[in-house]
Design a protein around this motif. Structure first.
Motif: not given
Length: 401
Positions: A97-101, A145-150, A304-307
């Motif tokens: 998922i492309w995610i943040n916030g 905490e490494g749960l998503e990658s920038p 923004h990140f991917v998770a």
């Protein structure tokens, strides 16, 4: 972005054996997998970049990528939550998922994310600029905490057409923007929350006008919430009659604002991508006379990140795709305004000389402010604020549309 309803924390099922620290095994497990990448699908150039990335990962690693185009990231979060509620703890339908916030905060709180620290174990993590871009490790004040990658950097930037609007008339803060709207009624607006861009405008106003900005770095204090947000809504009460269509309707989203700038309906618009105007000029969506500006005391900035959901079917493939998206090749292409224009999260000093040279040679575009002119980055508020502000906005103004 709408935030899903809270759910009591439950014990996670046993983690799958996929471990990013064992990269050779990840590559072996990933071959033949199909990654369903849930991502905002409202931009043709971003979708084209997604297609390129998917083709590259398929050719090099044997991983197929299907972009599931979303108009609201919360829909993917809701899907994962529904699967967890139904006991579908494996073979989920969402792999990345492309995610943040708000949505990251909701997934983290509700136990919907793949095991901690996978992002920091990716081979390309070592290239990330964690020193000068601290938001690569926090997401709207929440530790990742490494749960998503920038994946990309973002900064709120305003655009105008210098063929119609003089530089001397441009606002330098939201109070100036109110004065601009008084002098030029109907020439500014913002998307209706919970659209992400519209909600970001509310956060910008609140960050400038709250009595103590440090309050925004913590969850809402119910005892003082009404008093804390009073300056925001007092401002909006003044601004709305001066907006496009007198605040009785709002642009649907950023692409809608962009079209209205091109058509001459709006004089000032904004986006969370400093290169967006240059990219739109290159694509023929905006005239070549469009330029950028920011507020001298700062505008919102974030990453923004991917998770990966905890129950993703193609975890190994998702790791491979996330790592590729952090590669200098993918980050360089993404930053090219002719392709997308999304700023990199990589540290130039960590890159090989050839990659540094390629980034240095990149033409950011005629309308893109260089990094040293983007001004200070205001920190994003804790996600709790956005949930409450969006609800309060809807109560006060939601019937307008």
């Amino acid at each position: 972005m709408a935030l899903i309803a809270p759910l009591a924390l439950a014990a996670l099922p046993p983690a799958m054996a996929t471990d990013a620290a064992n990269w050779d095994q990840v590559l072996s497990d990933a071959r033949g997998e199909t990654v369903y990448f849930n991502a905002w699908g409202g931009s043709a150039n971003i979708n084209a970049y997604m297609q390129w990335a998917g083709d590259a990962v398929k050719a090099r690693y044997g991983v197929s990528v299907v972009q599931v185009k979303l108009d609201d990231t919360a829909k993917a979060v809701t899907t994962v939550l529904a699967e967890k509620t139904a006991g579908r703890n494996r073979d989920g339908s969402v792999d990345l998922i492309w995610i943040n916030g708000e949505n990251f905060a909701a997934m983290k709180r509700q136990g919907l994310l793949f095991s901690p620290d996978w992002a920091t174990k990716l081979p390309n993590w070592g290239l990330v600029d964690i020193d000068n871009q601290p938001t690569t490790r926090t997401d709207f004040t929440i530790a990742t905490e490494g749960l998503e990658s920038p994946w990309g950097a973002a900064k709120l930037v305003f655009f105008y057409d210098e063929a119609r609007t003089q530089k001397k008339d441009l606002p330098d803060n939201t109070q100036d923007l109110l004065a601009f709207s008084q002098a030029h009624p109907g020439r500014f607006s913002y998307p209706q929350p919970p659209d992400f861009t519209g909600s970001s405008f509310l956060k910008q106003v609140l960050s400038e006008r709250i009595d103590d900005p440090s309050k925004l770095q913590k969850p809402v204090d119910e005892a003082t919430f009404d008093r804390d947000v009073a300056p925001l809504f007092a401002y909006l009460d003044q601004l709305h009659p001066l907006l496009w269509r007198k605040g009785k309707a709002f642009p649907q989203n950023y692409p809608d604002m962009k079209q209205k700038l091109a058509d001459g309906e709006l004089d000032i618009i904004f986006a969370f991508n400093p290169a967006e105007a240059s990219a739109a000029i290159s694509a023929g969506e905006l005239p070549g006379s469009v330029r950028s500006f920011v507020f001298s005391k700062g505008t919102l900035g974030n990453t923004h990140f991917v998770a990966i959901p905890y129950n993703a079917k193609a975890k190994a493939g998702a790791l491979v795709l996330a790592n590729f998206l952090l590669s200098p090749e993918a980050q360089l292409r993404k930053q090219d305004p002719a392709i997308w224009g999304d700023p990199t999260v990589l540290a130039m000093r960590k890159l090989p000389e050839a990659d540094r040279a390629a980034f240095a040679a990149l033409d950011l575009g005629i309308a893109t402010l260089p990094p040293d002119r983007l001004g200070p980055a205001l920190p994003e508020p804790h996600p709790d604020w956005m949930t409450r502000i969006e609800a309060e906005w809807t109560k006060r103004y939601g019937a307008a549309n």
